[in-house]
Design a protein around this motif. Structure first.
Motif, mmCIF file in Angstrom:
data_model
loop_
_atom_site.group_PDB
_atom_site.id
_atom_site.type_symbol
_atom_site.label_atom_id
_atom_site.label_comp_id
_atom_site.label_asym_id
_atom_site.label_seq_id
_atom_site.Cartn_x
_atom_site.Cartn_y
_atom_site.Cartn_z
ATOM 1 N N ASP A 81 40.211 31.609 34.780
ATOM 2 C CA ASP A 81 38.927 32.189 35.193
ATOM 3 C C ASP A 81 38.339 31.331 36.315
ATOM 4 N N PRO A 82 38.761 31.563 37.559
ATOM 5 C CA PRO A 82 38.339 30.693 38.661
ATOM 6 C C PRO A 82 36.884 30.912 39.058
ATOM 7 N N LEU A 83 36.335 29.880 39.707
ATOM 8 C CA LEU A 83 35.014 30.000 40.315
ATOM 9 C C LEU A 83 35.188 30.620 41.697
ATOM 10 N N VAL A 84 34.306 31.562 42.030
ATOM 11 C CA VAL A 84 34.353 32.207 43.336
ATOM 12 C C VAL A 84 32.991 32.048 44.000
ATOM 13 N N THR A 85 32.991 32.102 45.312
ATOM 14 C CA THR A 85 31.735 32.018 46.061
ATOM 15 C C THR A 85 31.073 33.399 46.074
#
Length: 182
Positions: A26-30
Motif C-alpha cells: 500500500d504505497p504512499l502517493v502524492t
C-alpha cells in the motif's frame, strides 16, 4: 468494479506512471499522482484533504495511501459551483438551499455530497415557481402566495421553486367536480 479490482488497476497505473515496480503493498502517493490515477484535477484532491474527506498520511507533503485514494470516493463530493451547475443555479442559489436546510454543507471546500445534490435535483423537477403554479391554477401570483401562507399549498423551502406540482394538481382535481356541477 470491486475495490480489489480497482486497487489492482490503480497499482498497475501507478507502476506505469512511476516507471518502476511498487515495492510495498500500500504505497504512499502524492496528490498529483492521486489526481492522475483518479483523472481529476489536483486541486480537487487537495480540497478533499483540506476538508477532511481524504486522510493525508503526511501533512507536509500531502502523501496519501493508495488504499485511501481507492476508497475515498472522490466523486462523492462536489463544490458549491459544481452543485450550482447540476441544479441550474448560481452559487448564491445553492447557498440559499443550504441555508433553507435542503442541502447539508460538510465543511468549506467541496462541502456537498453528490448524492444529496442529485436527489434534490430530481425533487426540484416536481417543484414549480409561483408564476408556474399561478398559470396552472389560472390564478394570480398573489393568490398562490396566499395559498402558501394559509397552508392550502405547502412551501418546499426553495425560494426559487416553492410550490409542489402534485399539490397544484390536487387543487385542480378538487376544482374540477365543482366546475362540472356549475
Amino acid at each position: 468494479m470491486g475495490e480489489k479490482e480497482l486497487v489492482k488497476e490503480f497499482r498497475t497505473r501507478l507502476t506505469d506512471l512511476l516507471g518502476e515496480p511498487l515495492m510495498v503493498e500500500d504505497p504512499l502517493v502524492t496528490t498529483a499522482q492521486a489526481a492522475l490515477l483518479l483523472e481529476v484535477p489536483p486541486q480537487r484532491v487537495a480540497g478533499l484533504i483540506r476538508a477532511g474527506h481524504l486522510p493525508a498520511r503526511s501533512r507536509a507533503h500531502r502523501r496519501l495511501l493508495l488504499s485511501d485514494v481507492v476508497r475515498s470516493g472522490l466523486d462523492d463530493w462536489m463544490s458549491v459551483a459544481e452543485a450550482g451547475a447540476v441544479l441550474g443555479l448560481g452559487q448564491t442559489g445553492v447557498r440559499r438551499l443550504i441555508a433553507a436546510g435542503l442541502l447539508t454543507a460538510h465543511g468549506k471546500e467541496l462541502p456537498l455530497r453528490r448524492d444529496d445534490v442529485d436527489v434534490l435535483a430530481r425533487l426540484r423537477e416536481g417543484w414549480l415557481t409561483v408564476w408556474s403554479a399561478a398559470t396552472a391554477l389560472e390564478a394570480d401570483v398573489d393568490e398562490v402566495q396566499r395559498m402558501l401562507r394559509t397552508g392550502q399549498l405547502t412551501h418546499t423551502c426553495d425560494v426559487a421553486r416553492p410550490v409542489y406540482r402534485h399539490e397544484v394538481a390536487a387543487v385542480l382535481a378538487r376544482r374540477l367536480p365543482a366546475a362540472l356541477e356549475a
